[in-house]
Design a protein around this motif. Structure first.
Motif, PDB file in Angstrom:
ATOM      1  N   LEU A 143       0.829  -1.213   0.000  1.00  0.00           N
ATOM      2  CA  LEU A 143       0.000   0.000   0.000  1.00  0.00           C
ATOM      3  C   LEU A 143       0.861   1.261   0.000  1.00  0.00           C
ATOM      4  CD1 LEU A 143      -2.983  -0.817   2.379  1.00  0.00           C
ATOM      5  CD2 LEU A 143      -3.088  -0.221  -0.042  1.00  0.00           C
ATOM      6  N   ALA A 144       1.938   1.251   0.786  1.00  0.00           N
ATOM      7  CA  ALA A 144       2.844   2.405   0.828  1.00  0.00           C
ATOM      8  C   ALA A 144       3.493   2.622  -0.544  1.00  0.00           C
ATOM      9  CB  ALA A 144       3.909   2.210   1.895  1.00  0.00           C
ATOM     10  N   LEU A 145       3.895   1.530  -1.196  1.00  0.00           N
ATOM     11  CA  LEU A 145       4.461   1.621  -2.539  1.00  0.00           C
ATOM     12  C   LEU A 145       3.436   2.214  -3.510  1.00  0.00           C
ATOM     13  CD1 LEU A 145       6.631   0.885  -4.732  1.00  0.00           C
ATOM     14  CD2 LEU A 145       5.423  -1.293  -4.938  1.00  0.00           C
ATOM     15  N   TYR A 146       2.209   1.744  -3.443  1.00  0.00           N
ATOM     16  CA  TYR A 146       1.156   2.235  -4.333  1.00  0.00           C
ATOM     17  C   TYR A 146       0.919   3.739  -4.128  1.00  0.00           C
ATOM     18  CZ  TYR A 146      -3.266   2.487  -6.844  1.00  0.00           C
ATOM     19  OH  TYR A 146      -4.263   2.827  -7.732  1.00  0.00           O
ATOM     20  N   ARG A 147       0.829   4.132  -2.873  1.00  0.00           N
ATOM     21  CA  ARG A 147       0.622   5.565  -2.578  1.00  0.00           C
ATOM     22  C   ARG A 147       1.798   6.402  -3.091  1.00  0.00           C
ATOM     23  NH1 ARG A 147      -1.126   3.684   2.895  1.00  0.00           N
ATOM     24  NH2 ARG A 147      -3.369   3.441   2.706  1.00  0.00           N
ATOM     25  N   GLU A 148       3.009   5.878  -2.909  1.00  0.00           N
ATOM     26  CA  GLU A 148       4.201   6.580  -3.398  1.00  0.00           C
ATOM     27  C   GLU A 148       4.143   6.743  -4.913  1.00  0.00           C
ATOM     28  OE1 GLU A 148       8.514   4.838  -3.837  1.00  0.00           O
ATOM     29  OE2 GLU A 148       8.197   5.410  -1.746  1.00  0.00           O
ATOM     30  N   ARG A 149       3.790   5.680  -5.610  1.00  0.00           N
ATOM     31  CA  ARG A 149       3.701   5.737  -7.075  1.00  0.00           C
ATOM     32  C   ARG A 149       2.619   6.711  -7.536  1.00  0.00           C
ATOM     33  NH1 ARG A 149       5.618   0.987  -9.838  1.00  0.00           N
ATOM     34  NH2 ARG A 149       7.719   0.724  -9.007  1.00  0.00           N
ATOM     35  N   MET A 150       1.460   6.692  -6.857  1.00  0.00           N
ATOM     36  CA  MET A 150       0.373   7.590  -7.251  1.00  0.00           C
ATOM     37  C   MET A 150       0.744   9.048  -6.982  1.00  0.00           C
ATOM     38  SD  MET A 150      -1.732   5.672  -8.714  1.00  0.00           S
ATOM     39  CE  MET A 150      -0.382   4.573  -9.142  1.00  0.00           C
ATOM     40  N   THR A 151       1.470   9.305  -5.898  1.00  0.00           N
ATOM     41  CA  THR A 151       1.939  10.658  -5.596  1.00  0.00           C
ATOM     42  C   THR A 151       2.920  11.119  -6.662  1.00  0.00           C
ATOM     43  OG1 THR A 151       1.651  10.242  -3.235  1.00  0.00           O
ATOM     44  CG2 THR A 151       3.054  12.091  -3.838  1.00  0.00           C
ATOM     45  N   GLN A 152       3.837  10.242  -7.059  1.00  0.00           N
ATOM     46  CA  GLN A 152       4.789  10.573  -8.118  1.00  0.00           C
ATOM     47  C   GLN A 152       4.079  10.851  -9.436  1.00  0.00           C
ATOM     48  OE1 GLN A 152       7.402   7.203  -8.242  1.00  0.00           O
ATOM     49  NE2 GLN A 152       8.632   7.889  -6.507  1.00  0.00           N
ATOM     50  N   LYS A 153       3.075  10.025  -9.723  1.00  0.00           N
ATOM     51  CA  LYS A 153       2.327  10.187 -10.970  1.00  0.00           C
ATOM     52  C   LYS A 153       1.588  11.524 -10.993  1.00  0.00           C
ATOM     53  CE  LYS A 153      -0.930   7.734 -13.875  1.00  0.00           C
ATOM     54  NZ  LYS A 153      -1.779   6.564 -14.013  1.00  0.00           N
ATOM     55  N   GLN A 154       1.000  11.905  -9.849  1.00  0.00           N
ATOM     56  CA  GLN A 154       0.294  13.182  -9.764  1.00  0.00           C
ATOM     57  C   GLN A 154       1.262  14.347  -9.896  1.00  0.00           C
ATOM     58  OE1 GLN A 154      -1.834  12.934  -6.095  1.00  0.00           O
ATOM     59  NE2 GLN A 154      -3.478  11.675  -6.944  1.00  0.00           N
TER      60      GLN A 154
END
Length: 158
Positions: A143-154
Motif C-alpha cells: 500500500l505504501a508503494l502504491y501511494r508513493e507511485r500515485m503521488t509521483q504520478k500526480q
C-alpha cells in the motif's frame, strides 16, 4: 445424573446426534469495493519466507508471491516459481534471465536484500527492485508503494 455412554454398534463406535459436531460452514466471500474508474493497478512480487513479511533475499527466492494493488486495496493474485538466482554464494547470469522471464508482467519486486547486478538486470527488463520495506509486513508495504507511485504520478502530471 451421569449421561449414558454411546453404545458400540456392529460397525464400530459412532457418536450420538448430541455429540456430533455440526458440519463446517463454507467461507463467506468478502465483498469487494468496485475499483474507481481509471484507477491504475500494479502487480507487485514479494520475496518471503513466511510470516506475512518481506523477509527473503532476492537471490534465495525460489518463488514470488504476486499481489495486485489498486485504489481499493491489496489482494493476493498468484505465485510465480523459478530457480533461485544465487548458487554457491554467487549469482548465475542464465538463472537471472530465467527469473526475469518468470517475473514477466510484474511492475515491482519487494525484497529483503538484493545485489547490484540483479537489481540492474531487473531494471533493464523494466522491473523495479525495492528493499525499502525489508522485514515489514507485506500488505502495508505494498500500500505504501502504491501511494508513493500515485503521488509521483500526480506530481508528474501537475
Amino acid at each position: 445424573m451421569i449421561p449414558p455412554r454411546a453404545k458400540p454398534i456392529a460397525t464400530g463406535w459412532a457418536p450420538s446426534a448430541k455429540t456430533a459436531a455440526p458440519p463446517p460452514r463454507p467461507p463467506r466471500p468478502r465483498p469487494r469495493r468496485p475499483a474507481r474508474p481509471g484507477s491504475p493497478k500494479l502487480l507487485v512480487a514479494v520475496t518471503t519466507q513466511g510470516g506475512g513479511r518481506i523477509n527473503q533475499h532476492f537471490g534465495h527466492a525460489t518463488e514470488f508471491q504476486v499481489f495486485e494493488v489498486d485504489a481499493t486495496g491489496v489482494r493476493f493474485a498468484f505465485h510465480r516459481r523459478c530457480d533461485n538466482y544465487c548458487v554457491d554464494g554467487g549469482g548465475a547470469e542464465d538463472r537471472l534471465d530465467r527469473v526475469i522471464a518468470a517475473l514477466d508482467g510484474i511492475d515491482t519486486v519487494l525484497v529483503a536484500k538484493i545485489g547490484d547486478c540483479p537489481r540492474e538486470g531487473l531494471a533493464s527488463a523494466g522491473i523495479t527492485a525495492r528493499d525499502s520495506w525489508a522485514h515489514d509486513y507485506i500488505e502495508p508495504a505494498i500500500l505504501a508503494l502504491y501511494r508513493e507511485r500515485m503521488t509521483q504520478k500526480q506530481a508528474i502530471t501537475a
